[in-house]
Design a protein around this motif. Structure first.
Motif, mmCIF file in Angstrom:
data_model
loop_
_atom_site.group_PDB
_atom_site.id
_atom_site.type_symbol
_atom_site.label_atom_id
_atom_site.label_comp_id
_atom_site.label_asym_id
_atom_site.label_seq_id
_atom_site.Cartn_x
_atom_site.Cartn_y
_atom_site.Cartn_z
ATOM 1 N N LEU A 49 90.722 -14.684 -12.088
ATOM 2 C CA LEU A 49 91.113 -15.724 -12.514
ATOM 3 C C LEU A 49 90.255 -16.970 -12.570
ATOM 4 O O LEU A 49 89.810 -17.487 -12.759
ATOM 5 C CB LEU A 49 91.624 -16.619 -11.302
ATOM 6 C CG LEU A 49 93.101 -15.398 -10.450
ATOM 7 C CD1 LEU A 49 93.749 -17.145 -10.068
ATOM 8 C CD2 LEU A 49 93.830 -16.253 -11.998
ATOM 9 N N PRO A 50 89.590 -16.152 -13.745
ATOM 10 C CA PRO A 50 88.256 -16.942 -14.867
ATOM 11 C C PRO A 50 89.192 -18.167 -15.156
ATOM 12 O O PRO A 50 87.842 -18.984 -15.770
ATOM 13 C CB PRO A 50 88.448 -15.917 -16.142
ATOM 14 C CG PRO A 50 89.466 -15.211 -16.707
ATOM 15 C CD PRO A 50 90.166 -15.011 -14.884
ATOM 16 N N ARG A 51 90.010 -18.573 -15.627
ATOM 17 C CA ARG A 51 90.268 -20.020 -16.102
ATOM 18 C C ARG A 51 89.728 -21.231 -15.209
ATOM 19 O O ARG A 51 89.276 -21.928 -15.428
ATOM 20 C CB ARG A 51 91.710 -20.143 -16.505
ATOM 21 C CG ARG A 51 92.264 -21.427 -17.184
ATOM 22 C CD ARG A 51 92.518 -21.015 -17.720
ATOM 23 N NE ARG A 51 93.532 -22.619 -18.010
ATOM 24 C CZ ARG A 51 95.219 -22.755 -18.337
ATOM 25 N NH1 ARG A 51 96.165 -21.768 -18.877
ATOM 26 N NH2 ARG A 51 95.442 -24.152 -18.889
ATOM 27 N N PHE A 52 90.268 -20.843 -14.105
ATOM 28 C CA PHE A 52 90.001 -21.827 -12.589
ATOM 29 C C PHE A 52 88.991 -20.995 -11.903
ATOM 30 O O PHE A 52 88.052 -22.237 -11.152
ATOM 31 C CB PHE A 52 90.787 -21.410 -11.792
ATOM 32 C CG PHE A 52 92.486 -21.835 -12.625
ATOM 33 C CD1 PHE A 52 92.926 -23.010 -12.627
ATOM 34 C CD2 PHE A 52 93.249 -20.422 -13.179
ATOM 35 C CE1 PHE A 52 94.096 -23.135 -13.131
ATOM 36 C CE2 PHE A 52 94.508 -21.195 -13.575
ATOM 37 C CZ PHE A 52 95.123 -22.159 -13.843
ATOM 38 N N GLY A 53 87.623 -20.406 -12.680
ATOM 39 C CA GLY A 53 86.212 -19.896 -11.576
ATOM 40 C C GLY A 53 87.001 -19.233 -10.055
ATOM 41 O O GLY A 53 86.824 -19.311 -9.243
#
Length: 225
Positions: A49-53
């Protein structure tokens, strides 16, 4: 990890777990791996989930994931074994239902071939084999009736042969006796009274003996016929 709260309490580092590590670096996949935290083989799927890390990882122990497949395999093996037993019992049933009656038919046919079959086949299978056995019984009855007729004709022929033997004896005895007398008396005349017989009389006596001999040969031919 609600099932294992000690992971949270001890702030366990999951970065060493292959699926977590792969998800954190941006890999999206699934596979089998050994969890170094609980040392258990698992099947896991992971997505970053790259948006949240963050990363989402779902894992199931291999024995839990493959349990239904193993159970299904067990049922397949048991079902196959049961089917094999049923097929074997069916084969035995068919063999007894088909091979047994056919064996009786074969034995009865061999008995008829050597003239020893006198009974009736009692086959009640309700199929074509019973129809064949019924036809066989009718054939056996017909053969016995024909055999009886032939035996009667044989007895008649034996009586006819006996009559022919009697006739042959009568022909041989009754017809030869006068011929022997004719031949004997003419021979005596020719031997003892040749001096008083004319040449013409001797010739007539010779003709009588010659015809008597020819008649004897005709009787022989008749007997041979």
């Amino acid at each position: 990890h609600q099932a294992k709260p000690t992971f949270v309490e001890n702030q366990t580092d999951f970065s060493s777990v292959p699926s977590v590590r792969a998800a954190l670096v941006g890999t999206d996949s699934a596979g089998e791996y050994v969890n170094p935290v609980d040392h258990e083989a698992k099947l896991g799927a992971y997505r970053p989930l790259p948006r949240f890390g963050w990363a989402v990882v779902y894992s199931v122990p291999v024995h839990v994931a493959l349990g239904p497949a193993k159970q299904l395999t067990w049922w397949i093996v048991v079902g196959s074994a049961g089917l094999s037993v049923m097929l074997g019992l069916g084969a035995v049933f068919v063999a007894r239902r088909v091979a047994g009656p056919i064996g009786h038919l074969t034995s009865a046919a061999e008995s008829i071939g050597i003239g020893t079959f006198r009974g009736q086949l009692d086959i009640r299978t309700g199929d074509e084999i019973e129809v064949l056995a019924t036809a066989f019984n009718r054939m056996a009855v017909t053969l016995r009736e024909t055999e009886g007729k032939l035996r009667g004709r044989a007895e008649e022929l034996e009586e006819v042969n006996q009559a022919l033997e009697s006739f042959s004896y009568s022909v041989s005895h009754d017809l030869r006796a006068p011929l022997r007398a004719m031949d004997g008396f003419t021979r005596i005349l020719l031997e003892e009274d040749a001096g008083v017989l004319s040449a013409r009389g001797q010739r007539f006596l010779g003709l009588v003996r010659e015809n008597a001999g020819q008649m004897g040969r005709l009787i022989d031919d008749l007997l041979d016929f």
